[in-house]
Design an enzyme around this catalytic site. Structure first.
Site, PDB file in Angstrom:
ATOM      1  N   LYS A  65      50.648  12.517   3.902  1.00  0.00           N
ATOM      2  CA  LYS A  65      50.912  11.504   2.868  1.00  0.00           C
ATOM      3  C   LYS A  65      52.421  11.493   2.545  1.00  0.00           C
ATOM      4  O   LYS A  65      53.228  11.803   3.423  1.00  0.00           O
ATOM      5  CB  LYS A  65      50.058  11.745   1.630  1.00  0.00           C
ATOM      6  CG  LYS A  65      48.579  11.960   1.968  1.00  0.00           C
ATOM      7  CD  LYS A  65      47.678  11.817   0.796  1.00  0.00           C
ATOM      8  CE  LYS A  65      46.275  12.190   1.197  1.00  0.00           C
ATOM      9  NZ  LYS A  65      45.289  11.712   0.265  1.00  0.00           N
ATOM     10  N   HIS A  81      44.047   3.284   5.783  1.00  0.00           N
ATOM     11  CA  HIS A  81      43.746   4.385   4.860  1.00  0.00           C
ATOM     12  C   HIS A  81      43.471   3.774   3.482  1.00  0.00           C
ATOM     13  O   HIS A  81      44.095   2.782   3.092  1.00  0.00           O
ATOM     14  CB  HIS A  81      44.930   5.355   4.802  1.00  0.00           C
ATOM     15  CG  HIS A  81      44.606   6.613   4.066  1.00  0.00           C
ATOM     16  ND1 HIS A  81      44.558   6.659   2.698  1.00  0.00           N
ATOM     17  CD2 HIS A  81      44.275   7.864   4.496  1.00  0.00           C
ATOM     18  CE1 HIS A  81      44.219   7.891   2.311  1.00  0.00           C
ATOM     19  NE2 HIS A  81      44.042   8.635   3.390  1.00  0.00           N
ATOM     20  N   ASN A 131      47.044  14.648   7.453  1.00  0.00           N
ATOM     21  CA  ASN A 131      47.771  13.520   6.861  1.00  0.00           C
ATOM     22  C   ASN A 131      48.634  14.064   5.718  1.00  0.00           C
ATOM     23  O   ASN A 131      48.121  14.414   4.664  1.00  0.00           O
ATOM     24  CB  ASN A 131      46.755  12.495   6.338  1.00  0.00           C
ATOM     25  CG  ASN A 131      47.409  11.377   5.556  1.00  0.00           C
ATOM     26  OD1 ASN A 131      48.625  11.176   5.630  1.00  0.00           O
ATOM     27  ND2 ASN A 131      46.606  10.630   4.797  1.00  0.00           N
ATOM     28  N   GLY A 162      41.253  13.479  -2.246  1.00  0.00           N
ATOM     29  CA  GLY A 162      42.212  14.069  -3.180  1.00  0.00           C
ATOM     30  C   GLY A 162      41.622  14.393  -4.541  1.00  0.00           C
ATOM     31  O   GLY A 162      42.347  14.685  -5.481  1.00  0.00           O
ATOM     32  N   GLU A 210      44.344   4.515   0.626  1.00  0.00           N
ATOM     33  CA  GLU A 210      45.510   4.384  -0.260  1.00  0.00           C
ATOM     34  C   GLU A 210      46.327   3.138   0.111  1.00  0.00           C
ATOM     35  O   GLU A 210      46.935   2.507  -0.746  1.00  0.00           O
ATOM     36  CB  GLU A 210      46.358   5.673  -0.208  1.00  0.00           C
ATOM     37  CG  GLU A 210      45.640   6.810  -0.935  1.00  0.00           C
ATOM     38  CD  GLU A 210      45.953   8.205  -0.437  1.00  0.00           C
ATOM     39  OE1 GLU A 210      46.913   8.385   0.311  1.00  0.00           O
ATOM     40  OE2 GLU A 210      45.189   9.120  -0.800  1.00  0.00           O
ATOM     41  N   SER A 248      38.714  15.692   0.843  1.00  0.00           N
ATOM     42  CA  SER A 248      38.708  17.052   0.294  1.00  0.00           C
ATOM     43  C   SER A 248      38.113  18.079   1.264  1.00  0.00           C
ATOM     44  O   SER A 248      37.395  18.991   0.846  1.00  0.00           O
ATOM     45  CB  SER A 248      37.978  17.084  -1.052  1.00  0.00           C
ATOM     46  OG  SER A 248      38.645  16.265  -1.995  1.00  0.00           O
ATOM     47  N   GLU A 274      35.988   8.080   5.144  1.00  0.00           N
ATOM     48  CA  GLU A 274      36.572   8.762   4.004  1.00  0.00           C
ATOM     49  C   GLU A 274      36.077   8.103   2.717  1.00  0.00           C
ATOM     50  O   GLU A 274      36.651   7.083   2.282  1.00  0.00           O
ATOM     51  CB  GLU A 274      38.100   8.665   4.050  1.00  0.00           C
ATOM     52  CG  GLU A 274      38.707   9.277   5.290  1.00  0.00           C
ATOM     53  CD  GLU A 274      40.155   9.666   5.052  1.00  0.00           C
ATOM     54  OE1 GLU A 274      40.460  10.849   5.187  1.00  0.00           O
ATOM     55  OE2 GLU A 274      40.968   8.793   4.710  1.00  0.00           O
TER      56      GLU A 274
HETATM   57  C1  PEP Z   1      43.266  11.841   3.358  1.00  0.00           C
HETATM   58  O1  PEP Z   1      44.410  11.710   2.964  1.00  0.00           O
HETATM   59  O2  PEP Z   1      42.878  11.143   4.278  1.00  0.00           O
HETATM   60  C2  PEP Z   1      42.396  12.827   2.728  1.00  0.00           C
HETATM   61  C3  PEP Z   1      41.187  12.969   3.182  1.00  0.00           C
HETATM   62  O3  PEP Z   1      42.939  13.564   1.681  1.00  0.00           O
HETATM   63  P1  PEP Z   1      42.298  14.896   1.017  1.00  0.00           P
HETATM   64  O4  PEP Z   1      41.909  15.819   2.151  1.00  0.00           O
HETATM   65  O5  PEP Z   1      43.406  15.453   0.193  1.00  0.00           O
HETATM   66  O6  PEP Z   1      41.106  14.474   0.212  1.00  0.00           O
END
Ligand code: PEP
Length: 248
Positions: free
Chosen positions: A11, A95, A9, A169, A97, A207, A163
């Protein structure tokens, strides 16, 4: 293609020149060869990515989709059938976000899921608890409520991504035991509420990096990884794909 699914992803990152360099290095990387892998660039760059990925095994995904299925006067929206038209296979829905910054409701997410499936694409439905919800002990109930939206799909093919918001992040990674516990719970819930869904692939995201991918992807309950930050670096992403290839 072999192993577990890895979706990158991007982003809101990327520019034409940087995307070209990153995708070319992904196509040349031995670590990505044979991997079950997809990338989800921003809408603006899906056409560029589709052209570069044509005839390759790397699949294309989108980070979001309109809840409106039919063409029309919806300024700024991108429909699921447009995503299918440019070559997407996966679409992220819900997601954290999007839930956090755009207040996406369960009703909207249900419409998005239906629009994605109607366009012949596979939704990657994201669930996960905040730090406060984790610390209160209510994280299972939170995840179960989010999963209930999937009932609109009537068993259509779907990927779920667990997640934990506190691990996205932030560099904080859920422990292998925490990941396994919630993944087992999600699988059991899907089986109970969406009969016959034992085959639903449940990705872990939060992460995931080169140094923790082996341990996370070795879990039987984990069907793959949704990768944010590390998907922008071909070496890190390649090592995650390498970890995923070792699995079945
Ligand atoms: C994500 O954007 O779904 C995500 C898991 O980001 P990160 O790996 O940066 O934590």
């Amino acid at each position: 293609m072999s192993g577990k699914l890895v979706i990158g992803n991007w982003k809101m990152n990327g520019r034409l020149a940087a995307n070209l360099a990153l995708i070319e290095s992904m196509l040349e990387s031995p670590a990505l060869q044979q991997a079950r892998v997809a990338i989800a660039p921003p809408f603006a760059y899906l056409g560029q990515a589709a052209t570069l990925l044509a005839d390759s095994h790397i699949m294309l995904g989108a980070q979001d989709v309109s809840a409106f299925a039919a063409d029309g006067a919806y300024t700024g929206e991108v429909s699921a059938s447009m995503l299918a038209d440019v070559g997407c296979r996966y679409v992220l829905v819900g997601h954290s976000e999007r839930r956090q910054y755009f207040r996406e409701s369960d009703a909207q997410l249900g419409q998005k899921l239906q629009a994605v499936v109607a366009a012949g694409l596979i939704p990657v439905y994201c669930v996960g608890e905040t730090l406060a919800e984790r610390e209160s002990g209510a994280y299972r109930e939170v995840v179960a409520a989010q999963l209930s939206v999937l009932s609109v799909l009537n068993g259509a093919e779907c990927v779920v991504a667990y997640e934990p918001v506190w691990a996205i992040g932030t560099g904080k990674v859920a422990s292998v035991a925490q990941i396994d516990e919630v993944h087992q719970y999600i699988r059991a819930t899907l089986l109970q509420c969406h009969g016959g869904s034992d085959s639903i692939c449940v990705l872990y995201g939060g992460s995931v990096k080169a140094d923790n991918a082996d341990a996370i992807l070795a879990l039987e309950s984990v069907g793959g990884a949704l990768v944010g930050g590390a998907s922008l670096d071909v070496n890190s992403f390649g090592q995650i794909c390498q970890a995923a290839k070792k699995t079945v």
